[in-house]
Structures are given as structure tokens and as C-alpha cells.
Motif scaffolding. Structure first.
Motif, short mmCIF file in Angstrom:
data_model
loop_
_atom_site.label_atom_id
_atom_site.label_comp_id
_atom_site.label_asym_id
_atom_site.label_seq_id
_atom_site.Cartn_x
_atom_site.Cartn_y
_atom_site.Cartn_z
N ALA A 9 2.26 -68.60 -13.94
CA ALA A 9 2.70 -69.42 -12.80
C ALA A 9 4.11 -69.95 -13.05
CB ALA A 9 1.73 -70.56 -12.55
N ALA A 10 4.39 -70.37 -14.27
CA ALA A 10 5.72 -70.87 -14.60
C ALA A 10 6.76 -69.77 -14.46
CB ALA A 10 5.73 -71.45 -16.01
N ASP A 17 11.51 -66.86 -5.85
CA ASP A 17 10.92 -66.17 -4.70
C ASP A 17 9.73 -66.95 -4.16
OD1 ASP A 17 12.67 -63.97 -4.87
OD2 ASP A 17 11.40 -63.02 -6.38
N GLY A 18 9.40 -66.68 -2.92
CA GLY A 18 8.21 -67.28 -2.32
C GLY A 18 7.01 -66.41 -2.62
N VAL A 19 6.12 -66.90 -3.48
CA VAL A 19 4.95 -66.12 -3.88
C VAL A 19 3.71 -66.99 -3.75
CG1 VAL A 19 3.84 -64.88 -5.78
CG2 VAL A 19 6.32 -64.81 -5.55
N HIS A 30 -2.10 -70.47 -6.49
CA HIS A 30 -0.77 -70.96 -6.84
C HIS A 30 0.21 -70.62 -5.73
CE1 HIS A 30 2.53 -72.18 -9.44
NE2 HIS A 30 3.16 -71.10 -9.05
N ALA A 31 1.14 -71.49 -5.51
CA ALA A 31 2.24 -71.24 -4.58
C ALA A 31 3.52 -71.71 -5.24
CB ALA A 31 2.03 -71.99 -3.27
N THR A 32 4.53 -70.84 -5.26
CA THR A 32 5.81 -71.25 -5.80
C THR A 32 6.43 -72.27 -4.85
OG1 THR A 32 7.02 -69.49 -4.68
CG2 THR A 32 6.22 -69.03 -6.93
N GLU A 33 7.44 -72.96 -5.34
CA GLU A 33 8.09 -73.98 -4.52
C GLU A 33 8.60 -73.40 -3.20
OE1 GLU A 33 11.89 -76.97 -4.79
OE2 GLU A 33 10.85 -76.46 -6.64
N LYS A 34 9.22 -72.24 -3.28
CA LYS A 34 9.73 -71.61 -2.06
C LYS A 34 8.60 -71.19 -1.13
CE LYS A 34 13.29 -68.45 -0.52
NZ LYS A 34 14.32 -67.50 -0.96
N ALA A 35 7.46 -70.81 -1.67
CA ALA A 35 6.33 -70.40 -0.85
C ALA A 35 5.75 -71.57 -0.07
CB ALA A 35 5.25 -69.75 -1.71
N HIS A 36 5.95 -72.78 -0.55
CA HIS A 36 5.44 -73.94 0.17
C HIS A 36 6.05 -74.06 1.56
CE1 HIS A 36 2.59 -75.97 -2.43
NE2 HIS A 36 3.31 -75.53 -3.44
#
Length: 75
Positions: A9-10, A17-19, A30-36
Motif C-alpha cells: 500500500a505504501a 496514481d489513483g488506485v 485500500h485507496a491511494t490519496e489520488k483515488a480518494h
């Protein structure tokens, strides 16, 4: 296993990227910051319902749910 998951995740977070990572039944893991940006706000295309991914648009949600169901059926 938790340590490996957290490390993965890190690494995803560092890509920028948005993942979104979800289980076979669509539960968000898990959601990356951009995916939020896909999940947050009234105009976001996706949302969580009881912890599971759904599209706000009805047609898109039916497609998403069908894809998740098809993936869940693959073992």
C-alpha cells in the motif's frame, strides 16, 4: 501478511496514481490519496455502500457489479 500488505500500500501511495484495491466482492481494501477523488464529494463517480464500491450512475453501477460478480465467480 499485514506487514506485506502495508508495504505494498505504501508503494502504491508513492506512485501518485489513483488506485483502488478491492476484494472480489467489491469491499474496498485500500485507496491511494489520488483515488480518494473518485470517492469523495457529491460529484465523485464512485461511492462506498456498506464498505463496497458502487458507481453513482445506475448504468455504470450495474456494469461494475456485474464485473465484480464475474470476477468473484472465477476461482
Amino acid at each position: 501478511i499485514l506487514r506485506q500488505r502495508d508495504a505494498f500500500a505504501a508503494q502504491l501511495d508513492q506512485t501518485g496514481d489513483g488506485v483502488l484495491l478491492a476484494t472480489r466482492d467489491g469491499r474496498l481494501v485500500h485507496a491511494t490519496e489520488k483515488a480518494h477523488t473518485l470517492l469523495d464529494g457529491a460529484n465523485a463517480p464512485l461511492r462506498l455502500v456498506h464498505g463496497r464500491l458502487h458507481a453513482r450512475d445506475g448504468t455504470a453501477d450495474r456494469r461494475l457489479q456485474a464485473l465484480l460478480a464475474a470476477h468473484a465467480a472465477c476461482e
